[in-house]
Design an enzyme around this catalytic site. Structure first.
Site, PDB file in Angstrom:
ATOM      1  N   GLU A  90      14.715  45.969 -29.756  1.00  0.00           N
ATOM      2  CA  GLU A  90      14.510  45.148 -30.679  1.00  0.00           C
ATOM      3  C   GLU A  90      13.076  44.937 -31.041  1.00  0.00           C
ATOM      4  OE1 GLU A  90      15.324  41.948 -30.204  1.00  0.00           O
ATOM      5  OE2 GLU A  90      16.902  42.616 -28.613  1.00  0.00           O
ATOM      6  N   SER A 465      23.778  16.092  32.713  1.00  0.00           N
ATOM      7  CA  SER A 465      23.287  16.822  34.151  1.00  0.00           C
ATOM      8  C   SER A 465      22.878  17.772  33.590  1.00  0.00           C
ATOM      9  CB  SER A 465      24.030  17.117  35.338  1.00  0.00           C
ATOM     10  OG  SER A 465      25.059  16.887  36.124  1.00  0.00           O
TER      11      SER A 465
END
Length: 798
Positions: A90, A465
């Site tokens: 770049e 229960s």
């Protein structure tokens, strides 16, 4: 000669005039555009759009939410050859120029003059930062001039390293990857410091055309771009001849890597996401939060495995429901491939199609195209499902089970593959630390992708229960003892609001007469619980029980409360049991331990109320001077039970495992475990909740639309094995940690029939524990049995 000099002077003056005019024009443009330019110093405060990531307490990735995959990195963490790869691709003079490249700009200007368009931007990395953060991507002279001005400003405000860091964290690199670290993960499943030179060059080649040069979608073009960058690096002197030759000869190794999920906990991920979304909204998916949960990865894996195996075991016990579908024609390779391509594996159950049926085996084609033989030991379980209470005869050959063209499910085993099926039954699991409520593991169903409903937190079911311990605790707080007698005998309740009288029964439909509370609990006698609740009073019980964290609006104001008819979630149940495990303190479940920003800065941290046995029930230690500073700032869990009551309940619930309905748990060979089974009417819900001082966990099994699990399915058969499998793993290396006996507890021998003191020399005497003030004062021999603890009427006894 004079004419030549005159002409030269004229041309010089003309050039100077032209230069002045250009400067004036540039100055004019600058002063017209400069006021509109954004402030460059905002780059110092830039927040990258980074996805939400959720982790376990030991930093294993659970989930990632967000459109953009990004992991910002600091410049110091970027390898030098990676920086050089981007320079070669770049901007080779990045560390020398002032933000603009004169040659590149001249080239762009010439293209604009000759074609009317800017074809190659001549952009430096600094100019790309200006464009990416502040400008649009339109190709116009005005935008380009703004880009140049901003680049010059950026170079004045930021260092080269800061500019480069902004660049590599912002750029789009294809496949939803933003920034170099995300790209390294997406293409190579690695971090930037683990990449080869060739891989770095490949990523450096992506900013120009992340789709066209993509190594996944266009590998040939990506390879050309990579090798060009390597050649540039070599020409610029960044790499040696050998480095260049080796990297250029490297094969293309990129392939798509999804988010590297390390821990399967999707129900947890969705709980965190939904909780935080209410606080942060859509920003949640972009702000890069790292959420660390309380989840223990080992326990979560154990919970997933235990729940899956338990539901599959239930499914097999009740027979094979048949193939998921049947092909209309013979299973050709093309038809098999197209059919299986649209199917999903759930919890390791892989789709397959039967291609051959032999006498004692089948051959099936799997989604990857492989042919698998399933032998008889992995088939013979498949008796035909008739109903929850009935299966067909045992199959004698494979043709009794399957046919060619059947679409089935296979499960991998240590011995190969096993015929399986997606269970219709569902379940939930939750485990937490009793001392502060930190959730250690949670599963809301068989598989999240199959059904996203979280039964651990959203399913309101009757605990049966499993709820009885809270009623018994209320009784102990109101004058009863483990040795108090309650008559297990028929009782009829008349209620004008009911169409008929209520005649509750024990599951066995037998009645056992006067029964000690301890025995009534570990044998789960319904009539004992009902009479006990009636003796202490419903409102008294409800006022006490809501202290465990239960919503009083969901606690029925009638005697059915004693049988667990309240609608509760598994997470609520396990939270209530935490108080039975931790010595009597109410804690609240929590899941999010801390939240950090993308750079590790702390945003939020949990401060749960913790058990502090040396503290008052407020938010400060009882003796602040004697406590460390951290303890002084830590909220303290409120006490909801007398410590002696908590000890008695723990001790009684240990007998559920020692000699009651949960004796299967003795396989764990631990003396510190306690718990309670639970089964509702018609076996529609099966539960087990158990604990020691370090960990409390609950399991629920049932159908989403309530229906019977089958007449032989109870908490002890459907739910308890799941809990056992989990605890076997979760407590594998943990020392025993049972209840600590508080002051005021006395252990004496009693007569098991009357609950009174054993007489001298009594052979069948047993030990029982009492609060000191509740110890029986009379011996059993020669008396009618004066009961201690609780005022009982004749009806209660007989």
């Amino acid at each position: 000669m004079g004419v030549f000099l005159s002409l030269a002077k004229f041309l010089l003056k003309l050039a100077l005039a032209g230069f002045v005019l250009v400067l004036l024009a540039v100055a004019g443009v600058y002063y017209s555009l400069a006021p509109e330019l954004p402030e460059v110093d905002t780059l110092r405060e830039v927040q990258f759009q980074t996805p939400l990531r959720i982790y376990s307490s030991d930093s294993k990735l659970i989930a990632e939410f967000g459109e953009k995959r990004r992991t910002p990195v600091a410049y110091d963490s970027i390898p030098t050859d990676f920086v050089q790869a981007f320079q070669a691709a770049e901007d080779s003079r990045f560390f020398e120029h002032i933000g603009i490249d004169i040659k590149g700009l001249a080239r762009a200007a010439m293209q604009l003059a000759t074609s009317g368009q800017i074809q190659s931007g001549g952009s430096t990395i600094t100019m790309q930062v200006a464009k990416n953060f502040f400008l649009t991507r339109e190709r116009t002279f005005t935008r380009k001039f703004n880009e140049i001005l901003l680049a010059l400003r950026i170079e004045q405000e930021l260092t080269k390293e800061e500019i480069f860091e902004l660049y590599v964290n912002k750029i789009y690199l294809g496949q939803r990857a933003y920034g170099i670290e995300a790209a390294a993960n997406v293409y190579y499943g690695a971090s930037i410091d683990e990449l080869t030179l060739a891989q770095k060059a490949m990523i450096a080649g992506l900013p120009k055309a992340p789709s066209a040069d993509n190594p996944i979608s266009n590998p040939n073009r990506a390879l050309e771009r990579r090798n060009w960058i390597l050649q540039r690096m070599h020409g610029l002197g960044y790499i040696s001849d050998q480095d260049y030759e080796e990297a250029a000869a490297s094969p293309l190794t990129a392939r798509y890597h999804g988010a590297d999920i390390e821990l399967d906990a999707p129900y947890i991920a969705e709980m965190v996401r939904s909780e935080l979304f209410e606080q942060y909204g859509e920003n949640l998916y972009n702000d890069g939060f790292r959420v660390y949960t309380t989840i223990n990865s080992g326990m979560q894996e154990a919970a997933n495995r235990a729940l899956r195996d338990g539901l599959l075991a239930y499914s097999e016990r009740h027979g094979y429901r048949g193939p998921e579908s049947q092909l209309d024609t013979a299973p050709t390779p093309e038809l098999v491939a197209s059919t299986l391509a649209g199917m999903t594996s759930y919890a390791g159950l892989e789709p397959a199609i039967v291609t051959e049926v032999m006498d004692k085996s089948i051959r099936a084609s799997r989604r990857n195209g492989e042919e698998t033989v399933v032998e008889w030991p992995e088939l013979e379980w498949a008796r035909r499902y008739r109903s929850s209470n009935l299966v067909g005869p045992a199959p004698r050959t494979a043709t009794d089970i399957l046919s060619v063209g059947d679409v089935i499910r296979l499960q991998a085993t240590d011995n190969g593959w096993r015929l399986s099926q997606l269970p219709q039954v569902q379940g939930a699991f939750a485990a937490l630390k009793p001392n502060d409520g930190a959730i250690q593991a949670l599963a809301g169903g068989f598989n999240f992708n199959l059904n996203k409903f979280n039964r651990a937190t959203q399913a309101l079911r009757q605990p049966g229960s499993n709820f009885k311990p809270f009623v018994y605790a209320a009784a102990l707080e109101n004058g009863f003892t483990p040795a108090s007698l309650i008559n297990d005998a028929p009782v009829v309740f008349h209620d004008a609001s009911l169409e008929s009288s209520w005649r509750p029964e024990n599951y066995s439909r037998q009645f056992y007469g006067p029964t000690r509370l301890r025995e009534g609990l570990y044998k789960s006698r319904n009539l004992v619980s009902i009479r006990l609740l009636r003796a202490i009073g419903i409102e008294t019980a409800v006022d006490y029980i809501q202290g465990f964290g239960f919503d009083p609006e969901r606690l029925p104001r009638n005697l059915s409360l004693s049988l667990g008819t309240a609608d509760l979630t598994p997470l609520e149940i396990v939270t209530g049991y935490a108080a039975l495990a931790n010595g009597g303190y109410r804690v609240s479940p929590y899941l999010i331990q801390r939240i950090e920003d993308p750079y590790g800065n702390l945003i939020q941290e949990a401060r749960p109320a913790r058990v502090c046995e040396d503290c008052d029930t407020g938010t400060e230690p009882a003796d602040a001077a004697a406590q460390p500073t951290e303890a002084a700032a830590q909220p303290v869990a409120p006490r909801v039970m007398d410590p002696r009551t908590a000890y008695l309940m723990y001790n009684m619930l240990q007998d559920v495992i020692r000699q009651g309905t949960a004796t299967r748990a003795r396989v764990l060979e631990r003396g510190d475990l306690a718990g309670k089974t639970g089964t509702t009417n018609d076996q529609k819900d099966a539960w087990f909740t158990g604990f020691n001082r370090d960990l409390v966990a609950t399991t629920w099994v049932g159908f989403d639309q309530p229906q019977t699990l089958g007449r032989r399915e109870f908490g002890s058969t459907a739910a308890l094995p799941i809990w056992i499998d989990f605890m076997q793993s979760a407590l594998a290396d943990a020392p025993e940690n049972g209840p600590t006996q508080p002051d005021g507890i006395v252990r004496v021998k009693i007569d098991p029939s009357s609950g009174l003191l054993a007489y001298p020399g009594q052979n069948n005497a047993i030990f029982e524990v009492f609060r000191a003030e509740d110890v029986p004062t009379q011996p059993a021999h020669g008396t009618a049995g004066n009961r201690s603890g609780g005022a009982l009427t004749t009806d209660d006894i007989f």
